[in-house]
Write an enzyme that holds these catalytic residues in place. Sequence first.
Site, mmCIF file in Angstrom:
data_model
loop_
_atom_site.group_PDB
_atom_site.id
_atom_site.type_symbol
_atom_site.label_atom_id
_atom_site.label_comp_id
_atom_site.label_asym_id
_atom_site.label_seq_id
_atom_site.Cartn_x
_atom_site.Cartn_y
_atom_site.Cartn_z
ATOM 1 N N HIS A 170 0.860 -1.192 0.000
ATOM 2 C CA HIS A 170 0.000 0.000 0.000
ATOM 3 C C HIS A 170 0.895 1.240 0.000
ATOM 4 O O HIS A 170 2.012 1.202 0.539
ATOM 5 C CB HIS A 170 -0.833 -0.051 1.290
ATOM 6 C CG HIS A 170 -1.892 0.984 1.400
ATOM 7 N ND1 HIS A 170 -1.628 2.277 1.770
ATOM 8 C CD2 HIS A 170 -3.233 0.910 1.218
ATOM 9 C CE1 HIS A 170 -2.759 2.964 1.821
ATOM 10 N NE2 HIS A 170 -3.753 2.158 1.486
ATOM 11 N N ASP A 194 3.402 -3.306 8.415
ATOM 12 C CA ASP A 194 2.162 -2.561 8.199
ATOM 13 C C ASP A 194 1.030 -3.534 8.541
ATOM 14 O O ASP A 194 0.758 -4.472 7.780
ATOM 15 C CB ASP A 194 2.104 -2.112 6.726
ATOM 16 C CG ASP A 194 0.735 -1.583 6.328
ATOM 17 O OD1 ASP A 194 -0.224 -1.726 7.106
ATOM 18 O OD2 ASP A 194 0.629 -1.043 5.210
ATOM 19 N N GLN A 196 -4.151 -4.482 7.616
ATOM 20 C CA GLN A 196 -5.110 -5.526 7.237
ATOM 21 C C GLN A 196 -5.024 -6.771 8.105
ATOM 22 O O GLN A 196 -5.907 -7.627 8.032
ATOM 23 C CB GLN A 196 -4.915 -5.926 5.757
ATOM 24 C CG GLN A 196 -5.191 -4.819 4.761
ATOM 25 C CD GLN A 196 -6.655 -4.367 4.745
ATOM 26 O OE1 GLN A 196 -7.556 -5.087 5.184
ATOM 27 N NE2 GLN A 196 -6.890 -3.170 4.244
ATOM 28 N N LYS A 248 -10.280 0.033 10.788
ATOM 29 C CA LYS A 248 -10.395 -1.232 10.041
ATOM 30 C C LYS A 248 -10.692 -2.400 10.975
ATOM 31 O O LYS A 248 -10.926 -3.510 10.532
ATOM 32 C CB LYS A 248 -9.103 -1.512 9.272
ATOM 33 C CG LYS A 248 -8.861 -0.512 8.138
ATOM 34 C CD LYS A 248 -7.677 -0.924 7.314
ATOM 35 C CE LYS A 248 -7.141 0.208 6.471
ATOM 36 N NZ LYS A 248 -7.903 0.428 5.247
ATOM 37 N N CYS A 266 -4.855 2.211 -3.596
ATOM 38 C CA CYS A 266 -3.617 2.847 -3.076
ATOM 39 C C CYS A 266 -2.405 1.956 -3.296
ATOM 40 O O CYS A 266 -1.503 1.916 -2.446
ATOM 41 C CB CYS A 266 -3.739 3.208 -1.600
ATOM 42 S SG CYS A 266 -5.046 4.374 -1.249
#
Length: 398
Positions: free
Chosen positions: A112, A189, A192, A215, A354
Amino acid sequence: MFSAEDIREDFPVLEHVVYLDNAATALSPRSVVEVQADAEFHYRANVGRGVHRLGRMATHKFEEARDVLLKFFGGESGILAFTRNTTEGMNILARGISWNPKDRVIIPLQEHHSNILPWFSLEAEGKIAGVDVIGGTDGHIRVEDIEDAITDDTRMVAVGHASNVFGTIAPVKEIAKLCRRNDILFTIDGAQSAPHLPVNLKDIGCDYFCFSGHKMMGPMGVGGLWVKDGSPMPNPAYAGGGMVGKVSGHSFTTAGGAAQFEAGTPDVIGAVGLAEAARYLTRLGMEDVAAHSCALAHRMIDGLSEIDGVSVTTPADDELVGAVSFTVDGVHPHEVAYFLDEAAAIMVRSGEHCCQPLMQKIAPAGGGTVRASVYCYNTEDDVDLLVATVEEIANMVM
Ligand code: PMP
């Protein structure tokens, strides 16, 4: 195992829509909204500053929220600072580390923008020598590819735990081992993975982990940055109230721990809401949340793969976080998304997600892909309606 049917009433909008855009933003249950309203009405005050009772109460709730999240991510090790979101966490890190101009950073192609542009910015400013982009377009991050790219100058490896395009999961534990062997920093990261997977940061062995509250059922505008070693970083991205040790003359020292990353008044109410989101997910059980998302992802892949004219981009891995990308021949992804909403009130994401560097390779004509992404309140019926409606779209152009 929780039942998706049973928890749906916690998310009132599900009476009106089929929400399959969870990888962009998940819905908040009533309890997350309620704890925030309670905080607004009963203990809205600044934290870590005043000594009056509301200030003490707000500070207690804020610090309690931090503890809940630390526990959610596996325990007491490391420090957890509240940020606005994953993007802010990545930028705080990129700015905070004391770089040597010969340093290099390794990232996978499929990342991303939040895990690409902070490093590209350092490269453009000459703060680091360069960013090495590894890996292909199949959704899989391979430890060997990272190992091949490591040089004496590699200072950081930064990887998305789960892909927002493919829903695939990176072998973060093995990458952490590789980084430790080579004395390289490792950033994850977790935008998710935090919503869908049981995450134990100590067990994974990374140095940094960023995530977004919105999220994982939390409020929008609050997230976190977990750091293994909380000693003060050399270059605070933000300087001001709350992050300071001592000001003398025109210079100042930075506080250690989470405070160094929390300059200015934090989103106290958001942090309290985010902690309730973590509690809600813990009540469901993260192993079961992971299993539910993965099962629905496979149902989507199986159903969509059967349709003539539909290409599924997500590989059918054993473990997936519930985001499935696909395209329909002859129909722009935005048109597919628009039709799904108009015809069946199904909300999906369309476009480049993105991830332009990846999309330039897998969708060179432009337009990106359609992405349907599930969460714990989605059901097999939601998936079946998606598949049936996509089939209608594909048949219209046949
Ligand atoms: N990384 C990944 C993998 C994401 O999916 C997202 C959100 N789409 C982000 C980073 C950025 O999250 P935020 O916009 O909350 O900062």
